[in-house]
Write a protein that holds these residues in place. Structure first.
Motif, PDB file in Angstrom:
ATOM      1  N   GLY A  18       0.876  -1.230   0.078  1.00  0.00           N
ATOM      2  CA  GLY A  18      -0.102   0.045   0.057  1.00  0.00           C
ATOM      3  C   GLY A  18       0.828   1.266  -0.121  1.00  0.00           C
ATOM      4  N   MET A  19       2.000   1.296   0.808  1.00  0.00           N
ATOM      5  CA  MET A  19       2.790   2.310   0.715  1.00  0.00           C
ATOM      6  C   MET A  19       3.678   2.662  -0.419  1.00  0.00           C
ATOM      7  SD  MET A  19       2.356   4.116   3.546  1.00  0.00           S
ATOM      8  CE  MET A  19       3.992   5.373   3.449  1.00  0.00           C
ATOM      9  N   GLU A  20       3.946   1.617  -1.069  1.00  0.00           N
ATOM     10  CA  GLU A  20       4.419   1.724  -2.402  1.00  0.00           C
ATOM     11  C   GLU A  20       3.553   2.503  -3.478  1.00  0.00           C
ATOM     12  OE1 GLU A  20       5.845  -0.953  -6.194  1.00  0.00           O
ATOM     13  OE2 GLU A  20       5.103  -2.110  -4.369  1.00  0.00           O
ATOM     14  N   ILE A  21       2.297   1.977  -3.205  1.00  0.00           N
ATOM     15  CA  ILE A  21       1.333   2.765  -4.230  1.00  0.00           C
ATOM     16  C   ILE A  21       0.922   4.065  -3.918  1.00  0.00           C
ATOM     17  CG2 ILE A  21      -1.077   2.576  -5.211  1.00  0.00           C
ATOM     18  CD1 ILE A  21       0.723   0.394  -6.569  1.00  0.00           C
ATOM     19  N   ALA A  22       0.748   4.060  -2.846  1.00  0.00           N
ATOM     20  CA  ALA A  22       0.582   5.669  -1.865  1.00  0.00           C
ATOM     21  C   ALA A  22       1.703   6.489  -2.441  1.00  0.00           C
ATOM     22  CB  ALA A  22       0.365   5.675  -0.462  1.00  0.00           C
ATOM     23  N   PHE A  23       2.966   6.148  -2.291  1.00  0.00           N
ATOM     24  CA  PHE A  23       4.103   7.097  -2.683  1.00  0.00           C
ATOM     25  C   PHE A  23       4.177   7.571  -4.122  1.00  0.00           C
ATOM     26  CE2 PHE A  23       8.640   7.693  -3.846  1.00  0.00           C
ATOM     27  CZ  PHE A  23       9.048   8.627  -2.983  1.00  0.00           C
ATOM     28  N   PHE A  40       7.352  17.798  12.995  1.00  0.00           N
ATOM     29  CA  PHE A  40       8.192  16.387  12.906  1.00  0.00           C
ATOM     30  C   PHE A  40       7.924  15.440  11.666  1.00  0.00           C
ATOM     31  CE2 PHE A  40       8.004  11.730  14.043  1.00  0.00           C
ATOM     32  CZ  PHE A  40       9.319  11.644  14.351  1.00  0.00           C
ATOM     33  N   LEU A  41       6.482  15.716  11.411  1.00  0.00           N
ATOM     34  CA  LEU A  41       6.181  14.760  10.211  1.00  0.00           C
ATOM     35  C   LEU A  41       6.572  15.376   8.710  1.00  0.00           C
ATOM     36  CD1 LEU A  41       4.198  12.785   8.977  1.00  0.00           C
ATOM     37  CD2 LEU A  41       2.284  14.391   9.064  1.00  0.00           C
ATOM     38  N   SER A  42       6.914  16.537   8.770  1.00  0.00           N
ATOM     39  CA  SER A  42       7.414  17.066   7.526  1.00  0.00           C
ATOM     40  C   SER A  42       8.647  16.829   7.331  1.00  0.00           C
ATOM     41  CB  SER A  42       7.382  18.683   7.654  1.00  0.00           C
ATOM     42  OG  SER A  42       8.126  19.191   8.639  1.00  0.00           O
ATOM     43  N   GLN A  43       9.367  16.670   8.505  1.00  0.00           N
ATOM     44  CA  GLN A  43      11.054  16.264   8.349  1.00  0.00           C
ATOM     45  C   GLN A  43      10.985  14.654   8.042  1.00  0.00           C
ATOM     46  OE1 GLN A  43      13.497  18.152   8.849  1.00  0.00           O
ATOM     47  NE2 GLN A  43      11.966  19.764   9.051  1.00  0.00           N
ATOM     48  N   ILE A  44      10.055  13.656   8.451  1.00  0.00           N
ATOM     49  CA  ILE A  44       9.913  12.332   8.103  1.00  0.00           C
ATOM     50  C   ILE A  44       9.684  12.331   6.459  1.00  0.00           C
ATOM     51  CG2 ILE A  44       8.672  10.437   8.305  1.00  0.00           C
ATOM     52  CD1 ILE A  44      10.113  10.818  10.669  1.00  0.00           C
ATOM     53  N   LEU A  45       8.584  12.997   6.023  1.00  0.00           N
ATOM     54  CA  LEU A  45       8.331  13.063   4.765  1.00  0.00           C
ATOM     55  C   LEU A  45       9.453  13.589   3.753  1.00  0.00           C
ATOM     56  CD1 LEU A  45       4.618  14.714   4.826  1.00  0.00           C
ATOM     57  CD2 LEU A  45       5.513  12.174   4.019  1.00  0.00           C
ATOM     58  N   LYS A  46      10.201  14.537   4.274  1.00  0.00           N
ATOM     59  CA  LYS A  46      11.416  15.144   3.599  1.00  0.00           C
ATOM     60  C   LYS A  46      12.430  13.825   3.447  1.00  0.00           C
ATOM     61  CE  LYS A  46      12.529  19.113   4.552  1.00  0.00           C
ATOM     62  NZ  LYS A  46      12.798  20.513   4.993  1.00  0.00           N
ATOM     63  N   LYS A  47      12.678  13.245   4.443  1.00  0.00           N
ATOM     64  CA  LYS A  47      13.748  11.944   4.310  1.00  0.00           C
ATOM     65  C   LYS A  47      13.131  10.964   3.459  1.00  0.00           C
ATOM     66  CE  LYS A  47      15.703  13.006   8.706  1.00  0.00           C
ATOM     67  NZ  LYS A  47      17.091  13.269   8.427  1.00  0.00           N
ATOM     68  N   LEU A  48      11.763  10.593   3.558  1.00  0.00           N
ATOM     69  CA  LEU A  48      11.335   9.373   2.743  1.00  0.00           C
ATOM     70  C   LEU A  48      11.423   9.831   1.136  1.00  0.00           C
ATOM     71  CD1 LEU A  48       8.179   8.479   4.478  1.00  0.00           C
ATOM     72  CD2 LEU A  48      10.285   7.212   4.372  1.00  0.00           C
ATOM     73  N   VAL A 114      -5.695  -0.565  -3.741  1.00  0.00           N
ATOM     74  CA  VAL A 114      -6.793   0.464  -4.303  1.00  0.00           C
ATOM     75  C   VAL A 114      -7.118   1.299  -3.248  1.00  0.00           C
ATOM     76  CG1 VAL A 114      -9.271   0.028  -4.651  1.00  0.00           C
ATOM     77  CG2 VAL A 114      -8.034  -1.481  -5.789  1.00  0.00           C
ATOM     78  N   PHE A 115      -6.959   0.788  -1.776  1.00  0.00           N
ATOM     79  CA  PHE A 115      -7.462   1.616  -0.765  1.00  0.00           C
ATOM     80  C   PHE A 115      -6.265   2.989  -1.077  1.00  0.00           C
ATOM     81  CE2 PHE A 115      -7.783   3.012   3.668  1.00  0.00           C
ATOM     82  CZ  PHE A 115      -9.116   3.264   3.777  1.00  0.00           C
ATOM     83  N   PHE A 116      -5.168   2.409  -0.784  1.00  0.00           N
ATOM     84  CA  PHE A 116      -4.177   3.522  -0.671  1.00  0.00           C
ATOM     85  C   PHE A 116      -3.815   4.263  -1.907  1.00  0.00           C
ATOM     86  CE2 PHE A 116      -2.654   0.888   2.928  1.00  0.00           C
ATOM     87  CZ  PHE A 116      -1.901   1.595   3.650  1.00  0.00           C
ATOM     88  N   ASN A 121      -2.800  10.478  -0.606  1.00  0.00           N
ATOM     89  CA  ASN A 121      -2.213  11.917   0.159  1.00  0.00           C
ATOM     90  C   ASN A 121      -2.413  11.697   1.699  1.00  0.00           C
ATOM     91  OD1 ASN A 121      -1.632  12.956  -2.304  1.00  0.00           O
ATOM     92  ND2 ASN A 121      -3.346  14.251  -2.362  1.00  0.00           N
ATOM     93  N   SER A 122      -3.782  11.432   2.170  1.00  0.00           N
ATOM     94  CA  SER A 122      -3.895  11.069   3.525  1.00  0.00           C
ATOM     95  C   SER A 122      -3.212   9.963   4.170  1.00  0.00           C
ATOM     96  CB  SER A 122      -5.463  10.830   3.831  1.00  0.00           C
ATOM     97  OG  SER A 122      -6.182  12.010   3.349  1.00  0.00           O
ATOM     98  N   LEU A 123      -3.173   8.710   3.584  1.00  0.00           N
ATOM     99  CA  LEU A 123      -2.599   7.562   4.169  1.00  0.00           C
ATOM    100  C   LEU A 123      -0.996   7.622   4.061  1.00  0.00           C
ATOM    101  CD1 LEU A 123      -4.481   4.795   2.862  1.00  0.00           C
ATOM    102  CD2 LEU A 123      -4.823   5.791   5.100  1.00  0.00           C
ATOM    103  N   ILE A 124      -0.289   8.327   3.076  1.00  0.00           N
ATOM    104  CA  ILE A 124       0.988   8.442   3.110  1.00  0.00           C
ATOM    105  C   ILE A 124       1.591   9.483   4.340  1.00  0.00           C
ATOM    106  CG2 ILE A 124       1.424  10.430   1.630  1.00  0.00           C
ATOM    107  CD1 ILE A 124       3.865   8.998   0.359  1.00  0.00           C
ATOM    108  N   ARG A 125       0.789  10.320   4.602  1.00  0.00           N
ATOM    109  CA  ARG A 125       1.000  10.977   5.772  1.00  0.00           C
ATOM    110  C   ARG A 125       0.848  10.527   6.984  1.00  0.00           C
ATOM    111  NH1 ARG A 125      -1.632  15.229   8.882  1.00  0.00           N
ATOM    112  NH2 ARG A 125      -0.563  16.995   9.147  1.00  0.00           N
TER     113      ARG A 125
END
Length: 417
Positions: A18-23, A40-48, A114-116, A121-125
């Motif tokens: 799911g995270m692969e598709i969400a990304f 904190f979340l923005s720093q995590i997303l930046k690294k991902l 399908v769900f991801f 946008n919401s689930l990757i966050r």
């Protein structure tokens, strides 16, 4: 213990796939905005998102490990369940493969992807932190896999891995702005900058026929008419330009600017300005380029037979970007839009068919040859019905309330089941 491991493996496999598709499906604009936030979340997303290929590889590694563990324990559990039935080796293997595959396909591949994808946008966050934890756990394994795949591609195929697209596209920008505009309440006003941005994104897909003034609304004069008649037409319409034709509207030869009347011309021909001609299928960006290069402000829009379908001006084109531009001579046009009962409406024929369908769910047929309700009626009847006329077009029953010799203005429309 077996069941617990199987369930945990299915959950992890669903999470990784799911995270692969969400990304891959997440709106890049949304991610960039989230990364700019001081949290904190923005720093995590930046690294991902720093190294997209490594993140995807890490998710694939995790997914495969989860599937291997699931396959091992699921086969043992199924074997224990069917052992009392004394099946053959082939039947046993076939049953294990079928059951295990069906479970993994629906619970950890099809449904989560399908769900991801829908809520990318919401689930990757939401799952950014656990995804980062697994990203760091599998970092070196995914790096080794990417290094090996790059080496194989360079050595045997003479090419490197395909770069992952980290920039956003026009479609993603359009989708993001549309989402923002749809979240605004009907009573709230949309910022002009956002509206202009939305118009600019749609601009390249708009054609001349979508914004032209239709033939029936053109004010024009015969080239051999007296100048006094032209003067009266300027006063009556309030326009700054009047088209000039020879014999009929299908033979437009130019236009006259009201400013030229101060030169006291003896004939209309002496102050005639040539006009440009464009097909109705031309994109307005191309029409604008053509008018700009030739320093013209009016173009006659031709239909497929070479007749006059309407006109388009530079002001019409600019309004597609910046909205309605009104001056002191413009009259505010109020279009009638009245619901009489559950199946009957009173409409001005200038309403767009697309607008009426969207607001009232009328399912009026849409076509390339018209955009308004009046255009739909004329296109269907191949004539302009007069006041008092009643007729049906499919499931729609029309009664003409107001009309002139050139156009329909107001209709009563009843929808039958």
């Amino acid at each position: 213990m077996q069941v617990s491991i199987i369930i945990a493996s299915l959950i992890l496999a669903a999470f990784f796939s799911g995270m692969e598709i969400a990304f891959l499906s997440a709106n890049k604009i949304y991610l960039e905005i989230e990364k700019k936030q001081d949290s904190f979340l923005s720093q995590i997303l930046k690294k991902l998102t720093e190294k997209p290929s490594k993140f995807i590889a890490a998710m694939l590694v995790g997914s495969n490990l989860a599937l291997v563990v699931y396959g091992f324990f699921a086969s043992r559990l199924i074997l224990d369940l069917v052992l009392p039935y004394h099946l053959t080796v082939v039947s046993n293997l076939l049953l294990q493969t079928t059951i295990a595959t069906l479970v993994i396909v629906f619970t950890s591949e099809f449904l989560p992807k399908v769900f991801f994808h829908i809520y990318a946008n919401s689930l990757i966050r939401f799952f950014a932190f656990p995804a980062y934890v697994f990203y760091k756990i599998f970092y070196y394994i995914s790096s080794l896999i990417l290094w090996f795949s790059d080496m194989v591609l360079k050595k045997f195929f003479g090419t490197g891995s395909d770069p992952v697209q980290v920039f956003f596209s026009k479609v993603e920008l359009g989708n993001f702005i549309t989402e923002q505009m749809s979240s605004v309440d009907e009573n709230e006003e949309v910022d002009s900058e956002i509206q202009i941005f939305q118009n600019a994104l749609d601009f390249s897909g708009v054609k001349a026929r979508d914004i032209m003034t239709p033939r029936m609304e053109i004010s024009a004069i015969d080239i051999y008419a007296p100048v006094s008649e032209l003067r009266e037409l300027f006063i009556e319409t309030g326009y700054s330009k009047i088209l000039v034709y020879q014999e009929s509207l299908d033979d437009i030869v130019g236009y006259v600017h009201s400013f030229d009347l101060f030169r006291k011309p003896r004939t209309i021909k002496s102050v005639l300005i040539p006009v440009e001609f464009v097909p109705q299928t031309i994109f307005i960006k191309d029409a604008m380029d053509q008018l700009t290069k030739k320093r013209k402000s009016v173009a006659v829009v031709l239909d497929e037979y070479g007749g006059t379908a309407g006109i388009v001006t530079m002001e019409d084109i600019v309004e597609e970007l910046f909205g309605e531009i009104e001056d002191e001579h413009d009259e505010v046009e109020t279009l009638t839009e009245q619901k009489i009962d559950d199946a009957t409406w009173l409409f001005s024929t200038r309403h767009d068919v697309e607008y009426l369908n969207e607001k009232y769910d009328l399912d009026i047929p849409e076509g390339d040859s018209y955009s308004t309700l009046g255009g739909f009626i004329v296109d269907s009847l191949n004539e302009i019905p007069q006041k008092g006329a009643q007729f049906s077009i499919g499931k729609f029953r029309f009664s003409i309330e107001e009309a002139t010799a050139k156009k329909i203005e107001l209709v009563r429309m009843t929808v039958s089941d």
